[in-house]
Design an enzyme around this catalytic site. Structure first.
Site, PDB file in Angstrom:
ATOM      1  N   LYS A 128       0.718  -1.156   0.013  1.00 13.18           N
ATOM      2  CA  LYS A 128       0.022   0.027   0.023  1.00 13.18           C
ATOM      3  C   LYS A 128       0.786   1.328   0.146  1.00 13.18           C
ATOM      4  O   LYS A 128       2.115   1.182   0.079  1.00 13.18           O
ATOM      5  CB  LYS A 128      -0.956   0.052   1.136  1.00 13.18           C
ATOM      6  CG  LYS A 128      -0.139   0.159   2.334  1.00 13.18           C
ATOM      7  CD  LYS A 128      -1.086  -0.284   3.638  1.00 13.18           C
ATOM      8  CE  LYS A 128      -0.480  -0.234   4.964  1.00 13.18           C
ATOM      9  NZ  LYS A 128      -1.033  -0.624   6.217  1.00 13.18           N
TER      10      LYS A 128
ATOM     11  N   TYR B 209      16.011  31.099   3.412  1.00 14.16           N
ATOM     12  CA  TYR B 209      14.898  31.685   4.212  1.00 14.16           C
ATOM     13  C   TYR B 209      15.210  32.329   5.629  1.00 14.16           C
ATOM     14  O   TYR B 209      15.689  31.514   6.225  1.00 14.16           O
ATOM     15  CB  TYR B 209      13.602  30.958   4.022  1.00 14.16           C
ATOM     16  CG  TYR B 209      13.106  30.775   2.713  1.00 14.16           C
ATOM     17  CD1 TYR B 209      12.646  31.957   2.008  1.00 14.16           C
ATOM     18  CD2 TYR B 209      12.841  29.644   2.029  1.00 14.16           C
ATOM     19  CE1 TYR B 209      11.946  32.034   0.900  1.00 14.16           C
ATOM     20  CE2 TYR B 209      12.516  29.427   0.709  1.00 14.16           C
ATOM     21  CZ  TYR B 209      12.023  30.704   0.217  1.00 14.16           C
ATOM     22  OH  TYR B 209      11.429  30.737  -1.211  1.00 14.16           O
TER      23      TYR B 209
ATOM     24  N   MET C 211      11.195  24.335  -0.553  1.00 22.68           N
ATOM     25  CA  MET C 211      10.307  23.390  -1.181  1.00 22.68           C
ATOM     26  C   MET C 211      11.187  22.573  -1.937  1.00 22.68           C
ATOM     27  O   MET C 211      10.935  21.211  -2.127  1.00 22.68           O
ATOM     28  CB  MET C 211       9.338  24.208  -2.079  1.00 22.68           C
ATOM     29  CG  MET C 211       8.128  23.397  -2.576  1.00 22.68           C
ATOM     30  SD  MET C 211       7.092  24.147  -3.490  1.00 22.68           S
ATOM     31  CE  MET C 211       6.198  25.413  -2.365  1.00 22.68           C
TER      32      MET C 211
HETATM   33  C1  LIG Z   1      -0.113  -1.735   6.702  1.00 23.41           C
HETATM   34  C2  LIG Z   1      -0.608  -2.981   7.434  1.00 23.41           C
HETATM   35  C3  LIG Z   1      -0.070  -4.180   7.317  1.00 23.41           C
HETATM   36  C4  LIG Z   1       1.448  -4.154   7.359  1.00 23.41           C
HETATM   37  O1  LIG Z   1       2.171  -3.701   8.646  1.00 23.41           O
HETATM   38  P1  LIG Z   1       3.716  -3.546   8.800  1.00 23.41           P
HETATM   39  O2  LIG Z   1       3.925  -3.178  10.255  1.00 23.41           O
HETATM   40  O3  LIG Z   1       4.319  -2.614   7.866  1.00 23.41           O
HETATM   41  O4  LIG Z   1       4.252  -5.092   8.534  1.00 23.41           O
HETATM   42  C5  LIG Z   1      -0.595  -5.408   7.909  1.00 23.41           C
HETATM   43  N1  LIG Z   1      -1.815  -5.397   7.862  1.00 23.41           N
HETATM   44  C6  LIG Z   1      -2.742  -4.421   7.814  1.00 23.41           C
HETATM   45  C7  LIG Z   1      -4.001  -4.646   7.763  1.00 23.41           C
HETATM   46  C8  LIG Z   1      -1.939  -3.159   7.344  1.00 23.41           C
HETATM   47  O5  LIG Z   1      -2.908  -2.010   7.178  1.00 23.41           O
END
Ligand SMILES: *Cc1c(COP(=O)(O)O)cnc(C)c1O
Length: 329
Positions: free
Chosen positions: A31, A244, A285
């Protein structure tokens, strides 16, 4: 242009470490742009290494890697009748899913963030049956895998009771037994996985685990480094100021250079030091100033180090990295 280097040897080595610990039973969590590393390049490499399961957040991410994995779980999107498996986070999610959709029930065993309550399992099975849904998985998430406490262990006890109940409900409703998955990286390395489940591993694949100092760390290697390229160089006279607000004042004559990364790329403005040395003045930035005139300098080599300077965790440093930075292998 600034760039991110992906060390695919480190990734392969981390996959081996995770494989050892999970006996090959894990799904790779990809993700948020594969934790900032770049969804497509990481997915391709994992698939080449023989990893068959992936977890993402949205359906469009699943589509982007659909050619690479047999099994893809979508954590947070509306279920559809297609090849993906969709996490269901409460009973109302079940009533919105179209018949024939592959769904996986998240059960809240103590994190109290998402998932149905254990006492709602029977109701959930009734709805699955009635609505013609394909229940392919049941899972939970631990809240304290990375903390020095016994919390993980009572949550695991609750989870085991949930699995028992799912077994008996499956046979009572004559539904195929769904698969189970539970531990994230921290819980997997701390307590392993049960034989009847697989792990969902994110951060460990990328080379990190956020444990308190007392815990032993598995031999993981950071996959990502961020490099800045020199835009220009100048000689400062003692007393001249940089950036800055003129925050940095040269304590002596010195040579400084501007590098092409800034908070627009995901480098935090609060940062005063990076892998390439002390940051002179404010982070802009699109640029920062460092001493010397090297053609390129590392900005992040170890995300945990940068995270600790900022009072946060490696995850946040990584996912903030802009998807527009070139990813090189
Ligand atoms: C992000 C996530 C993981 C992975 O967790 P890590 O700590 O990166 O291994 C596992 N299960 C769910 C539901 C997640 O959202």
């Amino acid at each position: 242009m600034a760039y991110i280097r992906l060390d695919m040897e480190a990734l392969a080595s981390n996959v081996e470490v995770v494989r050892d610990r999970s006996e090959g039973e894990f799904a790779a969590v990809l993700k948020d742009n594969a934790y900032g590393h770049g969804l497509r390049p990481i997915a391709q490499e994992l698939s080449r290494l023989g990893v068959g399961r992936a977890v993402v957040r949205k359906r469009w991410e699943g589509e982007e890697i659909a050619d690479l994995f047999d099994y893809i779980l979508i954590l947070s999107d509306l279920p559809q009748r297609d090849r993906f498996h969709y996490a269901i986070n409460d009973l109302s999610g079940l009533s919105k899913a179209p018949s024939g959709a592959r769904i996986e029930l998240k059960v809240d065993t103590g994190m109290h963030r998402n998932g149905i309550e254990p006492h709602q399992l029977e109701e959930a099975f009734r709805m699955v049956k009635e609505r013609g849904l394909l229940l392919t998985g049941v899972f939970t998430h631990y809240r304290s895998g990375d903390e020095l406490s016994s919390e993980l262990f009572w949550q695991r006890e609750r989870w085991r009771r949930v699995k028992e109940e799912v077994r008996s409900l499956s046979s009572r409703y004559s539904l195929p037994l769904p698969h189970f998955h539970a531990p994230n990286s921290a819980a997997l390395f701390r307590a392993g996985r049960d034989r009847d489940e697989f792990a969902r591993v994110g951060i460990a694949l990328y080379g990190y685990i956020e444990y308190p100092p007392l815990f032993d760390l598995p031999p993981l290697r950071p996959v990502l480094s961020l490099w800045g390229r020199r835009i220009s160089t100048r000689r400062l006279k003692r007393g001249e100021r940089v950036g800055y607000g003129g925050l940095f004042e040269a304590p002596r004559d010195m040579v400084v250079s501007t590098y092409d990364v800034g908070y627009g790329d995901g480098i935090f403005r609060a940062l005063t030091e990076c892998a390439g040395g002390r940051i002179l003045g404010r982070v802009s930035m699109d640029s920062i100033v460092l001493e010397g005139e090297a053609e390129e300098l590392p900005i992040i080599e170890d995300a945990r180090e940068m995270a600790h300077r900022l009072g946060t965790i490696s995850y946040e440093v990584l996912v903030k990295l802009s998807p527009f930075i070139d990813r090189l292998r």
